[in-house]
Design an enzyme around this catalytic site. Structure first.
Site, mmCIF file in Angstrom:
data_model
loop_
_atom_site.group_PDB
_atom_site.id
_atom_site.type_symbol
_atom_site.label_atom_id
_atom_site.label_comp_id
_atom_site.label_asym_id
_atom_site.label_seq_id
_atom_site.Cartn_x
_atom_site.Cartn_y
_atom_site.Cartn_z
ATOM 1 N N TRP A 226 0.810 -1.219 0.000
ATOM 2 C CA TRP A 226 0.000 0.000 0.000
ATOM 3 C C TRP A 226 0.846 1.273 0.000
ATOM 4 O O TRP A 226 1.793 1.407 0.768
ATOM 5 C CB TRP A 226 -0.907 0.015 1.226
ATOM 6 C CG TRP A 226 -1.673 1.294 1.389
ATOM 7 C CD1 TRP A 226 -1.266 2.428 2.044
ATOM 8 C CD2 TRP A 226 -2.976 1.592 0.871
ATOM 9 N NE1 TRP A 226 -2.229 3.405 1.970
ATOM 10 C CE2 TRP A 226 -3.292 2.919 1.258
ATOM 11 C CE3 TRP A 226 -3.906 0.867 0.127
ATOM 12 C CZ2 TRP A 226 -4.507 3.527 0.922
ATOM 13 C CZ3 TRP A 226 -5.110 1.475 -0.204
ATOM 14 C CH2 TRP A 226 -5.402 2.779 0.194
ATOM 15 N N MET A 227 0.435 2.249 -0.846
ATOM 16 C CA MET A 227 1.011 3.587 -0.829
ATOM 17 C C MET A 227 -0.108 4.604 -0.940
ATOM 18 O O MET A 227 -1.046 4.423 -1.709
ATOM 19 C CB MET A 227 1.990 3.781 -1.995
ATOM 20 C CG MET A 227 2.585 5.190 -2.064
ATOM 21 S SD MET A 227 3.719 5.416 -3.468
ATOM 22 C CE MET A 227 2.539 5.513 -4.830
ATOM 23 N N ASN A 228 0.001 5.713 -0.156
ATOM 24 C CA ASN A 228 -0.895 6.837 -0.396
ATOM 25 C C ASN A 228 -0.116 8.151 -0.429
ATOM 26 O O ASN A 228 0.784 8.289 -1.255
ATOM 27 C CB ASN A 228 -2.113 6.846 0.533
ATOM 28 C CG ASN A 228 -1.847 6.830 2.009
ATOM 29 O OD1 ASN A 228 -1.432 5.816 2.564
ATOM 30 N ND2 ASN A 228 -2.109 7.938 2.683
ATOM 31 N N ASP A 229 -0.390 9.119 0.403
ATOM 32 C CA ASP A 229 0.077 10.498 0.226
ATOM 33 C C ASP A 229 1.580 10.629 -0.040
ATOM 34 O O ASP A 229 2.394 9.994 0.645
ATOM 35 C CB ASP A 229 -0.199 11.321 1.484
ATOM 36 C CG ASP A 229 -1.636 11.282 1.939
ATOM 37 O OD1 ASP A 229 -2.472 10.695 1.237
ATOM 38 O OD2 ASP A 229 -1.919 11.840 3.013
ATOM 39 N N GLN B 248 3.391 7.783 2.252
ATOM 40 C CA GLN B 248 2.691 6.946 3.214
ATOM 41 C C GLN B 248 2.706 5.501 2.712
ATOM 42 O O GLN B 248 2.316 5.223 1.572
ATOM 43 C CB GLN B 248 1.260 7.435 3.389
ATOM 44 C CG GLN B 248 1.147 8.787 4.083
ATOM 45 C CD GLN B 248 1.416 8.686 5.573
ATOM 46 O OE1 GLN B 248 0.540 8.354 6.357
ATOM 47 N NE2 GLN B 248 2.649 8.983 5.968
#
Length: 438
Positions: free
Chosen positions: A14-17, A33
């Protein structure tokens, strides 16, 4: 492995911001993130990659991780700045006060506390996760300024001889039943000791503002932020921008009431800006994906780095030249698994179908329909721009899982996550297409 040819993706899971975006000692540093155990959001770490050109990225693994009582459940989003030739990172540390069932990686509803933390690195490569300290403590439940749970995402900049930090937050106004999104601004002489300056808000836009960024272009202050609860769909939060003016002498921020979408495709979120090697303002943004890649190895990508400019009283974003200059080889072959650039001008009523993503210029709006190449769920499939004043000139960048559509030199952009595009273009009008040159 199914990955975009040029767009940034995590090494796994998982990757976000985007976080800590900075050009430091001749290299671009992109933190993000990252949850290293699943293809889903969980206890946040900061992943770390470096590049000399915004094209080729070297993965450096995890830079920041939970290591203190005040960040034991997550190292949330933040920023980086150079102070005294060192890289200084600021982020939100999180403690869960209740878990979601027996899952230690996910909190119950609003069951966490947030504080703002700093850490210094001499070289931008080595990070001592034991040498952290809190710079803005957790708010009390009855604090009239900020929110105990929802105050986060510090972005720091230097203005004149002082440092300023902007935070996303929310508060409950007297007589209101719903909270109001806001930004908080703090001031520091040295980047370590911080004092509260002011707040700014618009009670017509969302119940919580996160991932704020403030900067100046051509003497005009710009505020980028991500308000929550704008739409009823699953993606109820969006990226927006407005003109703003921060006066450090009076310690006030004024926000223009004309608040606009930063991207009209609605997958793009949590944008963060920095200066490139030539001092130009550029932006990197997270593209939200409802499903992982076809090999189930990763989820989440970054949109292309974009130059950000301000003229004609509005904001423009265009693909950064380091990316755009790669597309030198004309081609007539479209591949959804390779990066392409298309140039096309549509007249009213005309459309182009790019592997199942249909773009139509109709009644002076560009309409985007990804119904054929997107899972049927609660996330939108049809989007449109504001009126285009009689001109619809498009620069379209495609790569595996993503299409970015820049309208009229970047006046508007629609960025779209897509799945299962086919390798056919059906167009009612002539177009030019380019691939990466040798």
């Amino acid at each position: 492995m199914s990955r975009p040819q040029l767009h940034f993706t995590p090494r796994d899971h998982w990757m976000n911001d985007p976080n800590g975006l900075i050009y430091f000692n001749g290299e671009y540093h992109l933190f993000y993130q990252y949850f290293p155990y699943e293809n889903a959001w969980g206890t946040m770490h900061w992943g770390h990659s470096v590049s000399t050109d915004l094209v080729h990225w070297k993965d450096l693994g995890i830079a920041l991780y939970p290591s203190k009582p005040y960040d034991r459940n997550g190292v949330f989003s933040g920023s980086a700045i150079e102070i005294d030739h060192q890289m200084v990172l600021y982020y939100t540390g999180v403690i869960y006060t209740a878990y979601k069932g027996d899952d230690i990686h996910r909190q119950g509803p609003d069951a966490f506390e947030a504080c703002q933390v700093m850490l210094t690195s001499k070289d931008g490569y080595h990070f001592d996760n034991q040498q952290k300290h809190i710079v803005v403590p957790t708010f009390a439940d009855d604090d009239p300024i900020g929110h105990r749970v929802h105050t986060r995402d510090p972005k720091v900049w230097k203005q004149d001889d002082r440092y300023y930090m902007i935070l996303g937050s929310k508060f409950l106004q007297p007589g209101h039943t719903k909270t109001t999104g806001q930004v908080l601004i703090y001031e520091s002489l040295d980047g370590q000791q911080w004092s509260y300056c002011t707040r700014a808000y618009d009670d017509t836009i969302g119940t919580m503002w996160e991932c704020p960024d403030y900067f100046t272009l051509d003497q005009q202050g710009i505020l980028i932020f991500s308000p929550e609860h704008i739409y009823k769909e699953e993606y109820n939060s969006v990226n927006m921008w407005t003109k703003a003016t921060f006066d450090p002498h009076s310690q006030t921020m004024q926000i223009d009431p004309e608040i606009q979408l930063l991207d009209y495709g609605r997958d793009l979120y949590a944008s963060q800006t920095a200066l490139d090697e030539q001092g130009r303002r550029f932006m990197i943004s997270w593209m939200r994906m409802p499903l992982p890649d076809q090999d189930q190895e990763w989820i989440g990508m970054m949109a292309y780095p974009r130059l950000v400019s301000y003229h004609d009283q509005t904001l423009y974003t265009t693909v950064h030249p380091h990316i755009d200059e790669l597309f030198t080889q004309p081609t007539t072959t479209f591949s959804s698994r390779e990066a392409r650039k298309l140039l096309v001008t549509l007249q009213d009523g005309q459309s182009i179908n790019i592997g199942g993503l249909v773009l139509t210029y109709q009644n002076d709006h560009l309409l985007s329909d990804r119904t054929q190449v997107f899972p049927q769920n609660q996330i939108g499939t049809r989007f449109e721009t504001p009126t285009l004043n009689g001109k619809c000139e498009l620069a379209i960048y495609t790569d595996q899982y993503i299409t970015e559509i820049y309208v009229n030199s970047g006046r508007y952009v629609l960025s779209q996550i897509v799945y299962g595009q086919h390798d056919t273009i059906i167009s009612q009008v002539a177009y030019q297409m380019f691939k990466i040159g040798a």
